[in-house]
Design a protein around this motif. Sequence first.
Motif, PDB file in Angstrom:
ATOM      1  N   ASP A  44       0.827  -1.211   0.000  1.00 21.16           N
ATOM      2  CA  ASP A  44       0.000   0.000   0.000  1.00 21.16           C
ATOM      3  C   ASP A  44       0.865   1.266   0.000  1.00 21.16           C
ATOM      4  OD1 ASP A  44      -2.311  -1.506  -0.026  1.00 21.16           O
ATOM      5  OD2 ASP A  44      -2.599  -1.414   2.151  1.00 21.16           O
ATOM      6  N   ALA A  45       1.959   1.246   0.772  1.00 23.92           N
ATOM      7  CA  ALA A  45       2.842   2.416   0.829  1.00 23.92           C
ATOM      8  C   ALA A  45       3.503   2.665  -0.532  1.00 23.92           C
ATOM      9  CB  ALA A  45       3.899   2.226   1.907  1.00 23.92           C
ATOM     10  N   ALA A  46       3.921   1.587  -1.215  1.00 19.16           N
ATOM     11  CA  ALA A  46       4.540   1.733  -2.536  1.00 19.16           C
ATOM     12  C   ALA A  46       3.522   2.220  -3.560  1.00 19.16           C
ATOM     13  CB  ALA A  46       5.165   0.415  -2.979  1.00 19.16           C
ATOM     14  N   ARG A  47       2.273   1.775  -3.438  1.00 21.25           N
ATOM     15  CA  ARG A  47       1.217   2.238  -4.355  1.00 21.25           C
ATOM     16  C   ARG A  47       1.009   3.749  -4.236  1.00 21.25           C
ATOM     17  NH1 ARG A  47      -1.774  -1.455  -6.899  1.00 21.25           N
ATOM     18  NH2 ARG A  47      -1.564  -3.602  -6.225  1.00 21.25           N
ATOM     19  N   ALA A  48       1.085   4.268  -3.012  1.00 25.38           N
ATOM     20  CA  ALA A  48       0.932   5.716  -2.813  1.00 25.38           C
ATOM     21  C   ALA A  48       2.079   6.470  -3.482  1.00 25.38           C
ATOM     22  CB  ALA A  48       0.868   6.033  -1.320  1.00 25.38           C
ATOM     23  N   ILE A  49       3.288   5.955  -3.358  1.00 26.17           N
ATOM     24  CA  ILE A  49       4.446   6.583  -4.007  1.00 26.17           C
ATOM     25  C   ILE A  49       4.320   6.471  -5.520  1.00 26.17           C
ATOM     26  CG2 ILE A  49       6.954   6.411  -4.299  1.00 26.17           C
ATOM     27  CD1 ILE A  49       6.967   5.443  -1.293  1.00 26.17           C
ATOM     28  N   TRP A  50       3.903   5.304  -6.014  1.00 28.90           N
ATOM     29  CA  TRP A  50       3.685   5.096  -7.450  1.00 28.90           C
ATOM     30  C   TRP A  50       2.686   6.138  -7.968  1.00 28.90           C
ATOM     31  CZ3 TRP A  50       5.271   0.994 -10.852  1.00 28.90           C
ATOM     32  CH2 TRP A  50       4.641   1.023 -12.101  1.00 28.90           C
ATOM     33  N   ALA A  51       1.572   6.305  -7.253  1.00 28.03           N
ATOM     34  CA  ALA A  51       0.527   7.244  -7.687  1.00 28.03           C
ATOM     35  C   ALA A  51       1.054   8.675  -7.736  1.00 28.03           C
ATOM     36  CB  ALA A  51      -0.683   7.149  -6.755  1.00 28.03           C
ATOM     37  N   LEU A  72       8.833  -0.206  -9.461  1.00 28.79           N
ATOM     38  CA  LEU A  72       8.191  -0.639  -8.218  1.00 28.79           C
ATOM     39  C   LEU A  72       9.238  -0.915  -7.141  1.00 28.79           C
ATOM     40  CD1 LEU A  72       5.692  -1.218  -6.625  1.00 28.79           C
ATOM     41  CD2 LEU A  72       5.697  -3.531  -7.549  1.00 28.79           C
ATOM     42  N   VAL A  73      10.404  -1.455  -7.509  1.00 27.99           N
ATOM     43  CA  VAL A  73      11.471  -1.649  -6.521  1.00 27.99           C
ATOM     44  C   VAL A  73      11.869  -0.291  -5.935  1.00 27.99           C
ATOM     45  CG1 VAL A  73      13.892  -2.312  -6.223  1.00 27.99           C
ATOM     46  CG2 VAL A  73      12.327  -3.810  -7.440  1.00 27.99           C
ATOM     47  N   LEU A  74      11.954   0.736  -6.793  1.00 26.66           N
ATOM     48  CA  LEU A  74      12.260   2.084  -6.310  1.00 26.66           C
ATOM     49  C   LEU A  74      11.181   2.546  -5.330  1.00 26.66           C
ATOM     50  CD1 LEU A  74      13.489   5.090  -8.293  1.00 26.66           C
ATOM     51  CD2 LEU A  74      11.368   5.300  -7.043  1.00 26.66           C
ATOM     52  N   CYS A  75       9.907   2.349  -5.676  1.00 28.24           N
ATOM     53  CA  CYS A  75       8.805   2.751  -4.801  1.00 28.24           C
ATOM     54  C   CYS A  75       8.833   1.988  -3.480  1.00 28.24           C
ATOM     55  CB  CYS A  75       7.464   2.546  -5.503  1.00 28.24           C
ATOM     56  SG  CYS A  75       7.205   3.621  -6.930  1.00 28.24           S
ATOM     57  N   GLU A  76       9.086   0.677  -3.548  1.00 23.35           N
ATOM     58  CA  GLU A  76       9.170  -0.128  -2.323  1.00 23.35           C
ATOM     59  C   GLU A  76      10.352   0.315  -1.467  1.00 23.35           C
ATOM     60  OE1 GLU A  76       7.024  -2.173  -1.105  1.00 23.35           O
ATOM     61  OE2 GLU A  76       5.835  -2.912  -2.785  1.00 23.35           O
ATOM     62  N   ALA A  77      11.483   0.648  -2.118  1.00 19.80           N
ATOM     63  CA  ALA A  77      12.661   1.108  -1.376  1.00 19.80           C
ATOM     64  C   ALA A  77      12.359   2.419  -0.653  1.00 19.80           C
ATOM     65  CB  ALA A  77      13.856   1.271  -2.310  1.00 19.80           C
ATOM     66  N   LEU A  78      11.661   3.339  -1.317  1.00 24.65           N
ATOM     67  CA  LEU A  78      11.298   4.604  -0.670  1.00 24.65           C
ATOM     68  C   LEU A  78      10.321   4.353   0.468  1.00 24.65           C
ATOM     69  CD1 LEU A  78      11.535   7.619  -0.460  1.00 24.65           C
ATOM     70  CD2 LEU A  78       9.892   7.840  -2.333  1.00 24.65           C
ATOM     71  N   ARG A  80      10.201   1.617   2.292  1.00 22.63           N
ATOM     72  CA  ARG A  80      11.007   1.050   3.378  1.00 22.63           C
ATOM     73  C   ARG A  80      11.848   2.131   4.049  1.00 22.63           C
ATOM     74  NH1 ARG A  80      11.184  -3.112  -0.142  1.00 22.63           N
ATOM     75  NH2 ARG A  80      13.151  -2.484  -1.054  1.00 22.63           N
ATOM     76  N   TYR A  81      12.348   3.084   3.270  1.00 25.34           N
ATOM     77  CA  TYR A  81      13.120   4.187   3.845  1.00 25.34           C
ATOM     78  C   TYR A  81      12.249   4.981   4.818  1.00 25.34           C
ATOM     79  CZ  TYR A  81      15.664   8.539   4.277  1.00 25.34           C
ATOM     80  OH  TYR A  81      16.307   9.632   4.780  1.00 25.34           O
ATOM     81  N   ARG A  82      11.022   5.261   4.380  1.00 25.76           N
ATOM     82  CA  ARG A  82      10.098   5.985   5.269  1.00 25.76           C
ATOM     83  C   ARG A  82       9.836   5.186   6.547  1.00 25.76           C
ATOM     84  NH1 ARG A  82       5.382   8.313   1.271  1.00 25.76           N
ATOM     85  NH2 ARG A  82       6.610  10.012   0.375  1.00 25.76           N
ATOM     86  N   ALA A  83       9.580   3.888   6.401  1.00 22.28           N
ATOM     87  CA  ALA A  83       9.313   3.049   7.574  1.00 22.28           C
ATOM     88  C   ALA A  83      10.540   2.996   8.487  1.00 22.28           C
ATOM     89  CB  ALA A  83       8.903   1.648   7.134  1.00 22.28           C
ATOM     90  N   ALA A  84      11.731   2.869   7.901  1.00 22.42           N
ATOM     91  CA  ALA A  84      12.962   2.820   8.695  1.00 22.42           C
ATOM     92  C   ALA A  84      13.187   4.143   9.418  1.00 22.42           C
ATOM     93  CB  ALA A  84      14.161   2.490   7.802  1.00 22.42           C
ATOM     94  N   THR A  85      12.891   5.243   8.765  1.00 21.95           N
ATOM     95  CA  THR A  85      13.034   6.552   9.406  1.00 21.95           C
ATOM     96  C   THR A  85      12.100   6.661  10.602  1.00 21.95           C
ATOM     97  OG1 THR A  85      13.691   7.556   7.320  1.00 21.95           O
ATOM     98  CG2 THR A  85      12.885   9.048   9.023  1.00 21.95           C
ATOM     99  N   ASN A 104      19.677  -5.138  12.330  1.00 26.36           N
ATOM    100  CA  ASN A 104      18.607  -6.098  12.081  1.00 26.36           C
ATOM    101  C   ASN A 104      18.917  -6.871  10.797  1.00 26.36           C
ATOM    102  OD1 ASN A 104      16.201  -7.406  11.439  1.00 26.36           O
ATOM    103  ND2 ASN A 104      14.953  -5.733  12.244  1.00 26.36           N
ATOM    104  N   PRO A 105      19.002  -8.220  10.850  1.00 27.84           N
ATOM    105  CA  PRO A 105      19.337  -9.015   9.663  1.00 27.84           C
ATOM    106  C   PRO A 105      18.338  -8.852   8.517  1.00 27.84           C
ATOM    107  CG  PRO A 105      19.476 -10.353  11.643  1.00 27.84           C
ATOM    108  CD  PRO A 105      18.876  -9.045  12.041  1.00 27.84           C
ATOM    109  N   ALA A 106      17.087  -8.537   8.810  1.00 27.99           N
ATOM    110  CA  ALA A 106      16.080  -8.355   7.760  1.00 27.99           C
ATOM    111  C   ALA A 106      16.453  -7.201   6.837  1.00 27.99           C
ATOM    112  CB  ALA A 106      14.708  -8.124   8.372  1.00 27.99           C
ATOM    113  N   LEU A 107      17.087  -6.186   7.364  1.00 30.73           N
ATOM    114  CA  LEU A 107      17.498  -5.055   6.529  1.00 30.73           C
ATOM    115  C   LEU A 107      18.558  -5.483   5.515  1.00 30.73           C
ATOM    116  CD1 LEU A 107      17.707  -2.228   9.207  1.00 30.73           C
ATOM    117  CD2 LEU A 107      15.920  -2.589   7.492  1.00 30.73           C
ATOM    118  N   GLN A 108      19.466  -6.354   5.920  1.00 28.23           N
ATOM    119  CA  GLN A 108      20.508  -6.815   5.000  1.00 28.23           C
ATOM    120  C   GLN A 108      19.925  -7.711   3.914  1.00 28.23           C
ATOM    121  OE1 GLN A 108      23.741  -5.692   5.106  1.00 28.23           O
ATOM    122  NE2 GLN A 108      23.765  -6.622   3.085  1.00 28.23           N
ATOM    123  N   VAL A 109      18.981  -8.567   4.284  1.00 23.42           N
ATOM    124  CA  VAL A 109      18.324  -9.435   3.299  1.00 23.42           C
ATOM    125  C   VAL A 109      17.602  -8.577   2.263  1.00 23.42           C
ATOM    126  CG1 VAL A 109      16.487 -11.134   2.991  1.00 23.42           C
ATOM    127  CG2 VAL A 109      18.118 -11.391   4.872  1.00 23.42           C
TER     128      VAL A 109
END
Length: 151
Positions: A44-51, A72-78, A80-85, A104-109
């Motif tokens: 949902d967060a990536a869809r908002a960025i896509w829009a 979409l990878v760019l949108c998902e990365a942004l 995740r950046y927002r969530a990480a912030t 956190n190992p999930a961030l590296q994966v």
Amino acid sequence: MGKRGPAAKPTALRVLHGDRPDRINTHEPAPPMQDITCPDWASDAARAIWARLAPGLIERRVLTPWDTDAFLVLCEALARYRAATQLVNGSALLVQGGSGLMKNPALQVQADAERTFLTFAARFGLTPSDRQAIKVEVADGDHDRANRLLS
């Protein structure tokens, strides 16, 4: 060994910026003209960025049907950046590990998966800057399209 120097400028930007015609790839593969929609597996967060970002890129023909997964990878990365912030502002991105605090190992994966995808996207010319470096033969009917691009 990979390509050297900065990423190449997409052909559409070369034309807009008035680059010399001999520096523009007139044999660049062209994606088909079709509707571009956000993939159904987007968060949902990536869809908002896509829009927010996609309409302008589609209008300028920078985002094409071939680029939707990479975009979409760019949108998902942004997203995740927002969530990480938000996590950093509210707590920390460190977890208790066997030898003390660790990232956190999930961030590296996540980062590894993104890097892998973008590497393959570049190899297949799935981004505008990579596509401009690919030369293909243009069929007779496609010469008009190349000439329109250069005019």
